[in-house]
Design a protein around this motif. Sequence first.
Motif, PDB file in Angstrom:
ATOM      1  N   PRO A  18       0.953  -1.380   0.068  1.00 27.07           N
ATOM      2  CA  PRO A  18       0.042   0.008   0.469  1.00 27.07           C
ATOM      3  C   PRO A  18       0.420   1.070  -0.181  1.00 27.07           C
ATOM      4  CG  PRO A  18      -0.955  -1.591   1.251  1.00 27.07           C
ATOM      5  CD  PRO A  18       0.360  -2.228   0.680  1.00 27.07           C
ATOM      6  N   ALA A  19       1.707   1.473   0.765  1.00 29.25           N
ATOM      7  CA  ALA A  19       3.181   2.399   1.057  1.00 29.25           C
ATOM      8  C   ALA A  19       3.001   2.564  -0.397  1.00 29.25           C
ATOM      9  CB  ALA A  19       3.740   2.734   1.659  1.00 29.25           C
ATOM     10  N   LYS A  20       4.454   1.512  -1.408  1.00 26.79           N
ATOM     11  CA  LYS A  20       4.390   2.119  -2.567  1.00 26.79           C
ATOM     12  C   LYS A  20       3.837   2.635  -3.290  1.00 26.79           C
ATOM     13  CE  LYS A  20       7.355  -0.736  -5.633  1.00 26.79           C
ATOM     14  NZ  LYS A  20       7.806  -1.761  -6.474  1.00 26.79           N
ATOM     15  N   VAL A  21       2.492   1.637  -3.571  1.00 24.67           N
ATOM     16  CA  VAL A  21       0.856   2.396  -4.476  1.00 24.67           C
ATOM     17  C   VAL A  21       1.104   3.709  -4.303  1.00 24.67           C
ATOM     18  CG1 VAL A  21      -1.623   1.599  -5.247  1.00 24.67           C
ATOM     19  CG2 VAL A  21       0.361  -0.603  -5.131  1.00 24.67           C
ATOM     20  N   LEU A  22       0.958   4.103  -2.790  1.00 29.91           N
ATOM     21  CA  LEU A  22      -0.142   5.315  -2.412  1.00 29.91           C
ATOM     22  C   LEU A  22       0.908   6.748  -3.200  1.00 29.91           C
ATOM     23  CD1 LEU A  22      -2.191   4.506   0.524  1.00 29.91           C
ATOM     24  CD2 LEU A  22      -3.257   5.136  -1.940  1.00 29.91           C
ATOM     25  N   VAL A  23       2.068   6.266  -2.707  1.00 24.90           N
ATOM     26  CA  VAL A  23       3.508   6.966  -3.001  1.00 24.90           C
ATOM     27  C   VAL A  23       3.156   7.475  -4.702  1.00 24.90           C
ATOM     28  CG1 VAL A  23       5.954   7.577  -2.823  1.00 24.90           C
ATOM     29  CG2 VAL A  23       4.868   7.432  -0.786  1.00 24.90           C
ATOM     30  N   GLU A  24       3.467   6.125  -5.260  1.00 23.09           N
ATOM     31  CA  GLU A  24       3.057   5.992  -6.827  1.00 23.09           C
ATOM     32  C   GLU A  24       2.067   6.904  -7.752  1.00 23.09           C
ATOM     33  OE1 GLU A  24       4.992   6.297 -10.573  1.00 23.09           O
ATOM     34  OE2 GLU A  24       5.557   5.295  -8.464  1.00 23.09           O
ATOM     35  N   GLU A  25       1.146   6.693  -6.572  1.00 22.54           N
ATOM     36  CA  GLU A  25      -0.313   6.839  -7.533  1.00 22.54           C
ATOM     37  C   GLU A  25       0.090   8.803  -6.986  1.00 22.54           C
ATOM     38  OE1 GLU A  25      -2.676   6.602  -9.539  1.00 22.54           O
ATOM     39  OE2 GLU A  25      -1.678   4.316  -9.559  1.00 22.54           O
ATOM     40  N   SER A  26       0.682   8.842  -5.851  1.00 22.71           N
ATOM     41  CA  SER A  26       0.142  10.905  -6.084  1.00 22.71           C
ATOM     42  C   SER A  26       1.270  11.342  -6.749  1.00 22.71           C
ATOM     43  CB  SER A  26       0.981  10.967  -4.660  1.00 22.71           C
ATOM     44  OG  SER A  26       2.668  10.789  -4.095  1.00 22.71           O
ATOM     45  N   ARG A  27       1.834  11.030  -7.155  1.00 24.59           N
ATOM     46  CA  ARG A  27       2.994  11.479  -8.413  1.00 24.59           C
ATOM     47  C   ARG A  27       1.712  12.333  -9.343  1.00 24.59           C
ATOM     48  NH1 ARG A  27       7.737   9.510 -10.441  1.00 24.59           N
ATOM     49  NH2 ARG A  27       8.226   8.010  -8.210  1.00 24.59           N
ATOM     50  N   ARG A  28       0.695  12.449  -8.861  1.00 25.46           N
ATOM     51  CA  ARG A  28      -0.506  12.765 -10.428  1.00 25.46           C
ATOM     52  C   ARG A  28      -1.841  12.968  -9.853  1.00 25.46           C
ATOM     53  NH1 ARG A  28      -4.884   9.320 -11.111  1.00 25.46           N
ATOM     54  NH2 ARG A  28      -4.631   7.146 -10.406  1.00 25.46           N
ATOM     55  N   ALA A  29      -1.979  13.450  -8.246  1.00 28.91           N
ATOM     56  CA  ALA A  29      -2.849  13.870  -7.985  1.00 28.91           C
ATOM     57  C   ALA A  29      -2.291  14.861  -6.872  1.00 28.91           C
ATOM     58  CB  ALA A  29      -3.073  12.927  -6.610  1.00 28.91           C
ATOM     59  N   GLN A  30      -3.694  15.610  -7.111  1.00 25.42           N
ATOM     60  CA  GLN A  30      -3.021  17.210  -6.202  1.00 25.42           C
ATOM     61  C   GLN A  30      -3.128  17.137  -4.755  1.00 25.42           C
ATOM     62  OE1 GLN A  30      -6.424  20.337  -6.666  1.00 25.42           O
ATOM     63  NE2 GLN A  30      -7.395  18.860  -7.748  1.00 25.42           N
ATOM     64  N   MET A  31      -3.881  15.996  -4.636  1.00 23.35           N
ATOM     65  CA  MET A  31      -3.708  15.958  -2.231  1.00 23.35           C
ATOM     66  C   MET A  31      -4.269  14.302  -2.489  1.00 23.35           C
ATOM     67  SD  MET A  31      -5.306  17.339   0.972  1.00 23.35           S
ATOM     68  CE  MET A  31      -4.461  19.270   0.390  1.00 23.35           C
ATOM     69  N   LEU A  32      -3.373  13.548  -1.884  1.00 24.86           N
ATOM     70  CA  LEU A  32      -3.725  12.489  -0.810  1.00 24.86           C
ATOM     71  C   LEU A  32      -4.121  12.157   0.182  1.00 24.86           C
ATOM     72  CD1 LEU A  32      -2.733   9.327  -1.390  1.00 24.86           C
ATOM     73  CD2 LEU A  32      -0.281  10.035  -0.468  1.00 24.86           C
ATOM     74  N   VAL A  33      -5.213  11.892   0.582  1.00 24.69           N
ATOM     75  CA  VAL A  33      -5.282  11.053   1.880  1.00 24.69           C
ATOM     76  C   VAL A  33      -5.705   9.795   2.627  1.00 24.69           C
ATOM     77  CG1 VAL A  33      -7.785  12.272   3.110  1.00 24.69           C
ATOM     78  CG2 VAL A  33      -6.809  13.507   1.079  1.00 24.69           C
ATOM     79  N   VAL A  34      -5.026   9.212   3.695  1.00 26.96           N
ATOM     80  CA  VAL A  34      -4.898   8.739   3.983  1.00 26.96           C
ATOM     81  C   VAL A  34      -5.277   8.685   5.792  1.00 26.96           C
ATOM     82  CG1 VAL A  34      -3.409   7.486   2.906  1.00 26.96           C
ATOM     83  CG2 VAL A  34      -2.595   8.938   4.479  1.00 26.96           C
TER      84      VAL A  34
END
Length: 153
Positions: free
Chosen positions: A99-115
């Motif tokens: 999960p951490a790896k996937v979410l950090v990778e996906e954050s490249r295309r996000a304006q905000m990441l919420v966890v």
Amino acid sequence: MNAETGAKPVIVGVDGSEYSSAALRYAGTLAARLGTRLEVISCVGMPDYLVMSRLEGADRQFTARLEDAAGRLVEDALGRAFSGDRPENIDVTIKFGPPAKVLVEESRRAQMLVVGRHGEGGLLKAAMGSVSKACAAHSNCPVLLVGQEADAV
């Protein structure tokens, strides 16, 4: 609002816990206020060797069952978070990987990441779990950590 930022989604990581429901509510509010879509990502984390052995063989049924189970957890979390009033502009994705790896990778295309901010258990009563720590430390966009106590507000 910047046109480049407006096109980027608010991404929320969901694991089916109560923390997920609080994070979903905050992410849904943020996405609506920013005028962008909400993207819900749930991860099926397994050791890489197990994933590879299952994906290469004929036993795709195993991964399909894991995906279905993760999808049900997300649906339950969405039901708790929005009580039938689900945001219109929402996408749900199930991904395989840590999960951490996937979410950090996906954050490249996000304006905000919420966890959700797990933690407060185990040795030394940690304030954050490993996934929220990794996202806060390595994300490519701003990160909002939401604790379960946010439900009381």
